[in-house]
Design a protein around this motif. Structure first.
Motif, PDB file in Angstrom:
ATOM      1  N   ASP A 177     -41.800  92.914  -5.043  1.00  0.00           N
ATOM      2  CA  ASP A 177     -41.246  92.481  -3.765  1.00  0.00           C
ATOM      3  C   ASP A 177     -42.312  92.487  -2.675  1.00  0.00           C
ATOM      4  O   ASP A 177     -42.345  91.595  -1.825  1.00  0.00           O
ATOM      5  N   GLU A 178     -43.179  93.484  -2.702  1.00  0.00           N
ATOM      6  CA  GLU A 178     -44.226  93.571  -1.689  1.00  0.00           C
ATOM      7  C   GLU A 178     -45.189  92.401  -1.799  1.00  0.00           C
ATOM      8  O   GLU A 178     -45.498  91.748  -0.800  1.00  0.00           O
ATOM      9  N   ARG A 179     -45.649  92.124  -3.022  1.00  0.00           N
ATOM     10  CA  ARG A 179     -46.620  91.037  -3.189  1.00  0.00           C
ATOM     11  C   ARG A 179     -45.962  89.692  -2.916  1.00  0.00           C
ATOM     12  O   ARG A 179     -46.574  88.811  -2.306  1.00  0.00           O
ATOM     13  N   GLU A 225     -55.998  78.573  -0.572  1.00  0.00           N
ATOM     14  CA  GLU A 225     -56.007  78.798  -2.011  1.00  0.00           C
ATOM     15  C   GLU A 225     -55.851  80.289  -2.272  1.00  0.00           C
ATOM     16  O   GLU A 225     -56.621  81.106  -1.757  1.00  0.00           O
ATOM     17  N   VAL A 226     -54.836  80.650  -3.065  1.00  0.00           N
ATOM     18  CA  VAL A 226     -54.607  82.044  -3.420  1.00  0.00           C
ATOM     19  C   VAL A 226     -55.488  82.367  -4.627  1.00  0.00           C
ATOM     20  O   VAL A 226     -55.359  81.740  -5.681  1.00  0.00           O
ATOM     21  N   LEU A 227     -56.365  83.348  -4.467  1.00  0.00           N
ATOM     22  CA  LEU A 227     -57.323  83.685  -5.515  1.00  0.00           C
ATOM     23  C   LEU A 227     -56.780  84.814  -6.386  1.00  0.00           C
ATOM     24  O   LEU A 227     -56.132  85.745  -5.898  1.00  0.00           O
ATOM     25  N   ASP A 228     -57.046  84.718  -7.682  1.00  0.00           N
ATOM     26  CA  ASP A 228     -56.791  85.825  -8.619  1.00  0.00           C
ATOM     27  C   ASP A 228     -55.334  86.287  -8.601  1.00  0.00           C
ATOM     28  O   ASP A 228     -55.043  87.477  -8.543  1.00  0.00           O
ATOM     29  N   ALA A 280     -45.310  85.163   3.355  1.00  0.00           N
ATOM     30  CA  ALA A 280     -45.893  85.188   4.702  1.00  0.00           C
ATOM     31  C   ALA A 280     -47.114  84.282   4.778  1.00  0.00           C
ATOM     32  O   ALA A 280     -47.322  83.575   5.779  1.00  0.00           O
ATOM     33  N   ALA A 281     -47.931  84.280   3.721  1.00  0.00           N
ATOM     34  CA  ALA A 281     -49.110  83.410   3.684  1.00  0.00           C
ATOM     35  C   ALA A 281     -48.689  81.942   3.672  1.00  0.00           C
ATOM     36  O   ALA A 281     -49.334  81.089   4.310  1.00  0.00           O
ATOM     37  N   LEU A 282     -47.600  81.630   2.957  1.00  0.00           N
ATOM     38  CA  LEU A 282     -47.108  80.255   2.920  1.00  0.00           C
ATOM     39  C   LEU A 282     -46.652  79.804   4.300  1.00  0.00           C
ATOM     40  O   LEU A 282     -46.970  78.693   4.738  1.00  0.00           O
ATOM     41  N   LEU A 283     -45.918  80.652   5.006  1.00  0.00           N
ATOM     42  CA  LEU A 283     -45.459  80.279   6.345  1.00  0.00           C
ATOM     43  C   LEU A 283     -46.633  80.064   7.294  1.00  0.00           C
ATOM     44  O   LEU A 283     -46.582  79.206   8.179  1.00  0.00           O
ATOM     45  N   ASP A 286     -58.893  84.721   4.322  1.00  0.00           N
ATOM     46  CA  ASP A 286     -57.869  85.234   5.222  1.00  0.00           C
ATOM     47  C   ASP A 286     -57.259  86.462   4.549  1.00  0.00           C
ATOM     48  O   ASP A 286     -56.561  86.346   3.540  1.00  0.00           O
ATOM     49  N   SER A 287     -57.523  87.629   5.091  1.00  0.00           N
ATOM     50  CA  SER A 287     -57.118  88.877   4.454  1.00  0.00           C
ATOM     51  C   SER A 287     -55.936  89.545   5.167  1.00  0.00           C
ATOM     52  O   SER A 287     -55.762  90.760   5.094  1.00  0.00           O
ATOM     53  N   ARG A 288     -55.105  88.760   5.822  1.00  0.00           N
ATOM     54  CA  ARG A 288     -53.973  89.323   6.573  1.00  0.00           C
ATOM     55  C   ARG A 288     -52.784  89.683   5.699  1.00  0.00           C
ATOM     56  O   ARG A 288     -51.840  90.299   6.192  1.00  0.00           O
ATOM     57  N   PHE A 289     -52.813  89.338   4.415  1.00  0.00           N
ATOM     58  CA  PHE A 289     -51.609  89.392   3.601  1.00  0.00           C
ATOM     59  C   PHE A 289     -51.746  90.396   2.459  1.00  0.00           C
ATOM     60  O   PHE A 289     -51.829  90.039   1.284  1.00  0.00           O
ATOM     61  N   GLY A 290     -51.788  91.676   2.825  1.00  0.00           N
ATOM     62  CA  GLY A 290     -51.864  92.741   1.837  1.00  0.00           C
ATOM     63  C   GLY A 290     -53.097  92.602   0.974  1.00  0.00           C
ATOM     64  O   GLY A 290     -54.207  92.390   1.470  1.00  0.00           O
TER      65      GLY A 290
END
Length: 320
Positions: free
Chosen positions: A42-44, A30-33, A50-53, A12-16
């Motif tokens: 702040d951006e990351r 799963e958040v990779l790397d 957003a990914a958590l929500l 899922d590549s929607r989050f920066g």
């Protein structure tokens, strides 16, 4: 043995610039790397939130750099962190330690964290400190999707009802072969102070606007119903929530971190690891009172004069 390749369709590549691997169909990523810490930009951090929500629970492998202090500092990016109301925190921290050897570490019943208070936690962040060689997985369920899939008559009924939650729930109701140590811990520690709160069965998520069910093992009774009717309706809604297609199961490794939106999930720690050591530590982010679909807020029914959180605050202030 090399790790299995990651299928591109699972990303899922929607989050920066974050790469999120979908773990199950309707919950979990799963958040990779990524190295977690209070120093995330702040951006990351915004992308991570957003990914958590969106995914309800996120998993991050290999976070061996985190200790108690940095774990708490990362949690503070989400808001004010609080200790558990009754379980004493390790010295100088606000952490909840779940240690299977001490009677309180086997959370083997479906629940949303601390719904026995009116403003139950918004986010929980769990770190694997000592992970058994096998067993000890944790399973999460998506309570927003559970509501969304209800037939319209059940939605309308659930939206109209409120329930009492308490920490003095029936601990042995769905457990077999309870050890004396676990019963003692529940009686002398977990219910050392008694709390009760009233919550709507359906609340409106304050950030996503989704409607989600508030159920789990702390629910004692649905108000306005006879005890038998209350139990049957609870079982019906709870069974829909924890259907296998509405869950994700995580197989822990040492130094894994799980972050979940407590307002849209339930979870269950699988008690299948026998006498192996299993220690996890949790940072808990203070929440807000839940809001029903008609705008009413959760309310306290019973709260002790002093809580463990106040005690921990005093200890930290004295040691500063």
């Amino acid at each position: 043995m090399s790790a299995s390749p990651i299928h591109p369709d699972s990303i899922d590549s929607r989050f920066g610039d974050l790469r999120i691997r979908r773990v199950a169909g309707h919950i979990g990523g799963e958040v990779l790397d990524l190295q977690l810490g209070a120093d995330l930009s702040d951006e990351r951090f915004g992308h991570l939130k957003a990914a958590l929500l969106a995914h309800k629970v996120l998993f991050v492998r290999g976070q061996s750099h985190l200790d108690d202090a940095s774990h708490q500092a990362f949690g503070e990016r989400f808001g004010r962190i609080v200790a558990h109301p009754t379980v004493p925190a390790p010295g100088g921290t606000r952490l909840l330690e779940l240690d299977a050897s001490k009677g309180g570490g086997r959370a083997d019943s479906w629940h949303t964290d601390v719904t026995f208070v009116d403003a139950f936690p918004r986010i929980s962040i769990l770190r694997g400190v000592t992970i058994p060689a096998f067993g000890g997985d944790t399973v999460w369920a998506n309570t927003a999707r559970a509501y969304e899939l209800l037939p319209e008559p059940l939605k309308r009924l659930a939206e109209s009802l409120w329930a009492v939650h308490g920490n003095d729930y029936d601990y042995a109701a769905d457990r077999t072969n309870l050890s004396a140590e676990r019963v003692r811990h529940h009686r002398e520690v977990f219910v050392s102070a008694l709390y009760e709160a009233e919550h709507p069965l359906v609340h409106v998520h304050p950030e996503t606007g989704e409607r989600a069910l508030i159920l789990g093992h702390f629910l004692k009774k649905i108000e306005g119903l006879a005890s038998g009717e209350s139990q049957r309706l609870f079982e019906l809604l709870q069974a829909r929530t924890v259907r296998l297609d509405n869950t994700v199961r995580w197989q822990w490794r040492q130094d894994d971190v799980a972050i979940w939106d407590n307002r849209a999930t339930q979870h269950y720690a699988v008690n299948d690891y026998g006498d192996q050591a299993r220690v996890v530590r949790r940072v808990t982010v203070h929440g807000e009172t839940a809001v029903s679909v008609d705008g009413r807020r959760s309310r306290t029914r019973r709260r002790p004069e002093a809580s463990n959180d106040a005690t921990v605050d005093a200890v930290i202030a004295a040691s500063a």
